[in-house]
Enzyme design. Sequence first.
Site, PDB file in Angstrom:
ATOM      1  N   SER A  79      -2.868 -26.198  15.113  1.00 49.98           N
ATOM      2  CA  SER A  79      -4.316 -26.372  15.222  1.00 49.98           C
ATOM      3  C   SER A  79      -4.921 -25.523  16.327  1.00 49.98           C
ATOM      4  O   SER A  79      -5.913 -24.813  16.112  1.00 49.98           O
ATOM      5  CB  SER A  79      -4.640 -27.849  15.474  1.00 49.98           C
ATOM      6  OG  SER A  79      -4.269 -28.645  14.385  1.00 49.98           O
ATOM      7  N   ALA A 101      -9.333 -28.624  19.034  1.00 46.94           N
ATOM      8  CA  ALA A 101      -9.402 -27.534  18.057  1.00 46.94           C
ATOM      9  C   ALA A 101     -10.516 -27.757  17.031  1.00 46.94           C
ATOM     10  O   ALA A 101     -11.247 -26.829  16.673  1.00 46.94           O
ATOM     11  CB  ALA A 101      -8.053 -27.393  17.347  1.00 46.94           C
ATOM     12  N   LYS A 152      -1.961 -34.850  31.661  1.00 46.29           N
ATOM     13  CA  LYS A 152      -3.038 -35.621  31.015  1.00 46.29           C
ATOM     14  C   LYS A 152      -2.598 -36.124  29.649  1.00 46.29           C
ATOM     15  O   LYS A 152      -3.088 -37.154  29.171  1.00 46.29           O
ATOM     16  CB  LYS A 152      -4.315 -34.784  30.951  1.00 46.29           C
ATOM     17  CG  LYS A 152      -4.213 -33.480  30.158  1.00 46.29           C
ATOM     18  CD  LYS A 152      -4.536 -33.630  28.697  1.00 46.29           C
ATOM     19  CE  LYS A 152      -4.300 -32.336  27.939  1.00 46.29           C
ATOM     20  NZ  LYS A 152      -4.567 -32.471  26.488  1.00 46.29           N
ATOM     21  N   THR A 161      -9.175 -36.288  26.580  1.00 47.26           N
ATOM     22  CA  THR A 161      -7.952 -36.678  25.877  1.00 47.26           C
ATOM     23  C   THR A 161      -7.750 -38.183  25.872  1.00 47.26           C
ATOM     24  O   THR A 161      -7.140 -38.724  24.950  1.00 47.26           O
ATOM     25  CB  THR A 161      -6.732 -35.983  26.517  1.00 47.26           C
ATOM     26  OG1 THR A 161      -7.035 -34.613  26.751  1.00 47.26           O
ATOM     27  CG2 THR A 161      -5.525 -36.049  25.618  1.00 47.26           C
ATOM     28  N   ARG A 200      -3.997 -36.298  19.671  1.00 48.23           N
ATOM     29  CA  ARG A 200      -2.738 -36.779  19.091  1.00 48.23           C
ATOM     30  C   ARG A 200      -2.036 -37.753  20.032  1.00 48.23           C
ATOM     31  O   ARG A 200      -1.411 -38.717  19.586  1.00 48.23           O
ATOM     32  CB  ARG A 200      -1.829 -35.586  18.779  1.00 48.23           C
ATOM     33  CG  ARG A 200      -2.355 -34.673  17.692  1.00 48.23           C
ATOM     34  CD  ARG A 200      -1.368 -33.576  17.345  1.00 48.23           C
ATOM     35  NE  ARG A 200      -1.167 -32.642  18.442  1.00 48.23           N
ATOM     36  CZ  ARG A 200      -1.900 -31.549  18.658  1.00 48.23           C
ATOM     37  NH1 ARG A 200      -2.895 -31.276  17.854  1.00 48.23           N
ATOM     38  NH2 ARG A 200      -1.638 -30.738  19.664  1.00 48.23           N
ATOM     39  N   ASN A 201      -2.115 -37.501  21.333  1.00 49.88           N
ATOM     40  CA  ASN A 201      -1.445 -38.369  22.298  1.00 49.88           C
ATOM     41  C   ASN A 201      -2.111 -39.748  22.366  1.00 49.88           C
ATOM     42  O   ASN A 201      -1.436 -40.770  22.433  1.00 49.88           O
ATOM     43  CB  ASN A 201      -1.437 -37.686  23.667  1.00 49.88           C
ATOM     44  CG  ASN A 201      -0.653 -36.391  23.638  1.00 49.88           C
ATOM     45  OD1 ASN A 201       0.565 -36.383  23.594  1.00 49.88           O
ATOM     46  ND2 ASN A 201      -1.360 -35.262  23.635  1.00 49.88           N
ATOM     47  N   VAL A 209       2.597 -31.697  16.888  1.00 52.93           N
ATOM     48  CA  VAL A 209       3.271 -32.121  18.113  1.00 52.93           C
ATOM     49  C   VAL A 209       2.313 -32.857  19.043  1.00 52.93           C
ATOM     50  O   VAL A 209       1.207 -32.395  19.308  1.00 52.93           O
ATOM     51  CB  VAL A 209       3.862 -30.908  18.853  1.00 52.93           C
ATOM     52  CG1 VAL A 209       4.464 -31.326  20.187  1.00 52.93           C
ATOM     53  CG2 VAL A 209       4.924 -30.246  17.971  1.00 52.93           C
TER      54      VAL A 209
END
Length: 360
Positions: free
Chosen positions: A15, A150, A198, A255, A262-263, A286
């Site tokens: 991405s 992204a 982070k 984030t 994603r995290n 990932v």
Amino acid sequence: MQQTLKSILVLGAGSFGSCLADHLGDSEHHVYLWSRSKEFCDHFNQQHRCIHQLTDHQFSTHITAVGPEFPDRALVEKIDILLFAIPTEGVRSNLVALKPVLNFDRLPLLIFVNKGIEISTQCITMEIIADELGPEVAKVTTFLSGPSFAKEIVRRQPTSVSIASLTPERAQQAAEVFHQPWFRCDDPIGVELAGAMKNVYAIVAGAADGLGFENNTRASLITRALSEMTRVGKAYGANPLTYLGLAGVGDLILTCSSPLSRNYTVGKRLAAGEKIEDIVKSLGSVAEGVATSKALKSVIDDLKLDLPIANSVYEVLYEGKDVKERAQFLMSLPSVPELELPEDELSEPVRRLRARLGIE
């Protein structure tokens, strides 16, 4: 003043690599986007669309997908800028592949956008570069970090990032390529560590939301996370003020506050009772915080720092601790100073990093 058009090779078609390639292609630079997947390359070159992510976006026609073989010397030698958008665990092997085809007498501008710490060595990216390409290359490498999803970049949402290098001229060149007036050229170590850490704290923020905690809890977590990040950065010799900028608190807030992360998604799904193996397998991309948490645990143990939030993430991911139990533990901790920095002395990681870079 009109910018000189460049030939740019982006290694990594996930991405973030794809969206940066699109951003650069829109500026009419000639961009090559490398993927290990022949299916991706064929599909992209025919339709200028990605297969698995950002599928609704029509990419710039100034981008050519290349692969699945690693780019050869003929391509690499005509490149002005080489941008690494590969997860941290894959950086070393790709640098090994790059070294035989890289012209060290005409080194392209190297830009790295990954955010992590290598598990087996606890190395940040600058150290990996020094190991595989030499300290002189590491000193002129640039690092891009900051609050930048992204999906929002490809929608041309206003985005500001930090660009850092031990060589200010290289940071300036990278900033000009990305048309960004906001950049930092004096603290690449701080920028790297902030970007890596982070992701770990985004996992706990997602878990807190998944457990039903709301805004007060998230604000508290972000504040304490920033304190832990700054302590590690200071122990590495980074400037604590870096953590008050885009690469620090800016990226941390983004984030920790959005399901686009994603995290954050990993943490929220852990709180719902899913197993980490199943989450990682189903993500399709990932989540760097999962691997970084393991590497960070070794780092903070070496530094002898007490970072309860980072430790709790590691315990949930790798020791099977219960998310709710760890949340209760964190909330029951006694009050501590808002920000307490380590003493000004060279830690072992700093000595190791300086040795790798050849800095006295």
